[in-house]
Design an enzyme around this catalytic site. Structure first.
Site, PDB file in Angstrom:
ATOM      1  N   LEU A  22       0.599  -1.007  -0.025  1.00 50.88           N
ATOM      2  CA  LEU A  22       0.085   0.168   0.068  1.00 50.88           C
ATOM      3  C   LEU A  22       0.833   1.209   0.195  1.00 50.88           C
ATOM      4  O   LEU A  22       1.972   1.385   0.743  1.00 50.88           O
ATOM      5  CB  LEU A  22      -0.862   0.047   1.097  1.00 50.88           C
ATOM      6  N   ASN A  23       0.621   2.239  -0.669  1.00 54.73           N
ATOM      7  CA  ASN A  23       1.130   3.518  -0.434  1.00 54.73           C
ATOM      8  C   ASN A  23       0.022   4.803  -0.790  1.00 54.73           C
ATOM      9  O   ASN A  23      -0.902   4.649  -0.066  1.00 54.73           O
ATOM     10  CB  ASN A  23       2.389   3.877  -1.548  1.00 54.73           C
ATOM     11  N   ASP A  24       0.023   5.717  -1.462  1.00 51.45           N
ATOM     12  CA  ASP A  24      -0.511   7.042  -1.358  1.00 51.45           C
ATOM     13  C   ASP A  24      -2.230   6.611  -1.332  1.00 51.45           C
ATOM     14  O   ASP A  24      -2.593   5.736  -1.880  1.00 51.45           O
ATOM     15  CB  ASP A  24      -0.590   7.682  -2.822  1.00 51.45           C
ATOM     16  N   GLN A  40      -3.379   3.363  -3.270  1.00 50.76           N
ATOM     17  CA  GLN A  40      -2.313   2.580  -4.202  1.00 50.76           C
ATOM     18  C   GLN A  40      -2.279   1.179  -3.759  1.00 50.76           C
ATOM     19  O   GLN A  40      -1.696   0.928  -2.447  1.00 50.76           O
ATOM     20  CB  GLN A  40      -1.133   3.494  -4.544  1.00 50.76           C
ATOM     21  N   TYR A  83      -2.219   5.015 -11.370  1.00 52.25           N
ATOM     22  CA  TYR A  83      -1.716   5.965 -10.495  1.00 52.25           C
ATOM     23  C   TYR A  83      -2.385   6.768  -9.648  1.00 52.25           C
ATOM     24  O   TYR A  83      -3.685   6.850  -9.952  1.00 52.25           O
ATOM     25  CB  TYR A  83      -0.354   6.547 -10.884  1.00 52.25           C
ATOM     26  N   SER A  84      -2.016   7.620  -8.570  1.00 48.61           N
ATOM     27  CA  SER A  84      -2.916   8.212  -7.669  1.00 48.61           C
ATOM     28  C   SER A  84      -3.522   9.408  -8.382  1.00 48.61           C
ATOM     29  O   SER A  84      -3.736   9.858  -9.546  1.00 48.61           O
ATOM     30  CB  SER A  84      -1.936   8.979  -6.847  1.00 48.61           C
ATOM     31  N   GLU A 200       4.901  15.769  -6.494  1.00 45.03           N
ATOM     32  CA  GLU A 200       3.959  14.604  -6.761  1.00 45.03           C
ATOM     33  C   GLU A 200       2.589  15.305  -5.692  1.00 45.03           C
ATOM     34  O   GLU A 200       2.973  16.023  -4.856  1.00 45.03           O
ATOM     35  CB  GLU A 200       4.534  13.356  -6.021  1.00 45.03           C
TER      36      GLU A 200
END
Length: 443
Positions: A22-24, A40, A83-84, A200
Site C-alpha cells: 500500500l502507498n498513497d 495505491q 496511479y494516484s 507529486e
C-alpha cells in the site's frame, strides 16, 4: 494469484490491506452515506508493482470495511498502473480522476483518466480515456496525481509535474462543458531549484479565507528523507499568476509520512487529511512484513495562516480500558497514551520497550526541546524540535506504528518502530500519563 507469504502482523485500527503493498491515499470523499478512502495497492506482493486502487468505506471514519478494487490496470493507457488521483461527486455519480501509467520501450507515458460509479463501489472507466493525454509542452513525462475540485462556477484539477529544467511544478487545468474537454490554464506554482525536481500529489484548498497548496517534493536538496518530503505552501494563488516566491512548511516531523491528501467532510463541515504511513526508499526495506498502512485521519485547522493537523475527535470512541500509568508499567501494542505535563515547561521522559523485538521508543522534553528517538532491527533514529510550551501529547500505537500529536496537532511525528506485543513503559519527570486500550477498527 495473490501472495501467500507469511504476514507477521496486521494493524488493528489503521487502514491497511489484507495483503500486499500500500502507498498513497486516493479519492478521499463522502458519497451516499459513507466515507470512501482509496489507496495505491499491489495485491500480489509486499513491494511496488502495477498499481490497483484499493478501497475501504466507513460510516464514521473509525470502522472500515474493505471493498473490491475500484480500479485495475486493464487498459492500454493504464496497463502498467492506475496511479494516484482523487474523487468528485457530480450529477449523483462518483467520479475518480487518476493517472494511467504505460511503460514504453525507452521511457513511460502518464495521462489523466476518469472512471465513474453510481453506487460508490462498482466503477466503469469512461470510453474516451485518457481525458488529458499529454502534459504541457514545458513539462516532462512526469505528469501525475490529479486533484479535482469544484467552485461555484467551474471544475478544476491540479496535476503534479516536472519542468524541462528539472524543477517541480503544479499544472492547473479547467474542465470544459464535458468531461473529455480539459483546458490547460497555467502553472499554479513552480519549485525553486533546491525544492525538488518533481512535485507529486498536489492538493489545493481553502480554509477560512486562506488558500493552501500541499505537494510532496521528490529530489529535494539537503532536506526531507532521501530527498522526499510533504509540505504545504500558503499564498495568493490568484488564477492569473504563478507562485514562485513561497515558504515551505513541513507537514510532519517524522520519517514515515508521505503523499497526504485532504477532502471536505460535508457532514461535520471540516477538512480531513490522510497520508501514506511510509516513505519511498524506506518501506521497501520492510518487505517481509505487513507494512502498508495509512495514517489516522487528521483534522486540518488554520491558525493565523499556519496549518495544524489534529487527531480526529472521534478517535476517542476507539478507547476501551483506561488506566493511569505508574512510573514502571505495561500496556498493549494497540493503545493510546495521553501525556499531560504538570506545567507547560516541565521536563519529562517516557520510554517504551518491546519485550518481543527488543526495540525501544523514547520521548523526552528538556530545555524547551522535544526529542524523539527510536531503535529496532531497521532503525536507529533521533528527531528533535524546539517547542516553547507543551500542554498535551497523544501517542497512538498500533503494532509498530506510532503517531505523536503535540499541542493538538501543532507538531506531529509519524514513525514506524517495531513495538510489538506487551510493551514496558518507564516514566520520569513531571508528567501525568493515562493509557487507553483501543479496539479494532479495520475489518
Amino acid at each position: 494469484m495473490f501472495i501467500k507469504d507469511e504476514v507477521k502482523y496486521r494493524y488493528n485500527y489503521h487502514i491497511s490491506p489484507k495483503q500486499g503493498w500500500l502507498n498513497d491515499p486516493n479519492g478521499l470523499c463522502w458519497f451516499k452515506g459513507k466515507y470512501h478512502v482509496f489507496f495505491q495497492s499491489n495485491p500480489f506482493a509486499n513491494q511496488p508493482g502495477k498499481s490497483y486502487w484499493g478501497h475501504v468505506s466507513s460510516e464514521n471514519l473509525l470502522d472500515w470495511q474493505e471493498e473490491d478494487f475500484a480500479l485495475r490496470p486493464d487498459q492500454d493507457y493504464d496497463c502498467d498502473g492506475c496511479y494516484s488521483g482523487s474523487a468528485i461527486e457530480l450529477n449523483d455519480k462518483l467520479f475518480l480522476m487518476y493517472t494511467g501509467h504505460q511503460n514504453l520501450s525507452d521511457s513511460y507515458k502518464e495521462s489523466q483518466c476518469l472512471a465513474f460509479s453510481e453506487d460508490g463501489i462498482n466503477f466503469q472507466k469512461v470510453s474516451n480515456n485518457p481525458v488529458i493525454e499529454n502534459p504541457p509542452e514545458d513539462n516532462t513525462n512526469r505528469f501525475r496525481d490529479p486533484k479535482i475540485w469544484k467552485n461555484e462556477k467551474n471544475i478544476y484539477a491540479v496535476i503534479g509535474g516536472e519542468s524541462k529544467e528539472n524543477r517541480g511544478q503544479v499544472n492547473l487545468y479547467r474542465m470544459g462543458e464535458t468531461f473529455d474537454n480539459w483546458q490547460y490554464q497555467r502553472k499554479l506554482a513552480i519549485a525553486q531549484k533546491k525544492d525538488g525536481i518533481m512535485w507529486e500529489c498536489p492538493d489545493y484548498f481553502e480554509i477560512e479565507g486562506d488558500t493552501f497548496l500541499i505537494v510532496s517534493p521528490k529530489g529535494m536538496q539537503d532536506a526531507g528523507i532521501n530527498g522526499f518530503a510533504s509540505v504545504y505552501l500558503q499564498g495568493d494563488f490568484g488564477f492569473n499568476q504563478t507562485l514562485e516566491g513561497y515558504e515551505l512548511n513541513l507537514i510532519d516531523l517524522g520519517q514515515d509520512f508521505y503523499a497526504p491528501q485532504t477532502f471536505w467532510d460535508p457532514i461535520e463541515k471540516r477538512r480531513i487529511m490522510f497520508a501514506w504511513f511510509g516513505m519511498p526508499g524506506l518501506q521497501e526495506q520492510e518487505l517481509k512484513k505487513q507494512v502498508g498502512a495509512l495514517t489516522l485521519p487528521r483534522v486540518v485547522k488554520n491558525k493565523n495562516g499556519k496549518l495544524l493537523f489534529a487527531p480526529l475527535p472521534e478517535l476517542q470512541q476507539l478507547r476501551t480500558d483506561e488506566k493511569a500509568l505508574l512510573p514502571f508499567d505495561t500496556i498493549e501494542d494497540y493503545s493510546e497514551i495521553r501525556m499531560t505535563p504538570l506545567n507547560r515547561h516541565s521536563n519529562f521522559l517516557l520510554r517504551i520497550t518491546s519485550k518481543i523485538e527488543g526495540s525501544s521508543y523514547q520521548i523526552s522534553y528538556q530545555d524547551q526541546k522535544i526529542e524523539i528517538s527510536f531503535f529496532d532491527s531497521l532503525r536507529n533514529v533521533r528527531q528533535s524540535q524546539k517547542i516553547d510550551k507543551v500542554s498535551e501529547l497523544r501517542l497512538f500505537l498500533d503494532s509498530g506504528l506510532t503517531e505523536l500529536f503535540i499541542n493538538d496537532g501543532q507538531h506531529t511525528f509519524t514513525n514506524k518502530c517495531e513495538l510489538i506485543g506487551t510493551l514496558v513503559i518507564e516514566i520520569s519527570g513531571q508528567l501525568q500519563v493515562k493509557a487507553y486500550t483501543l479496539r479494532k477498527g479495520i475489518q
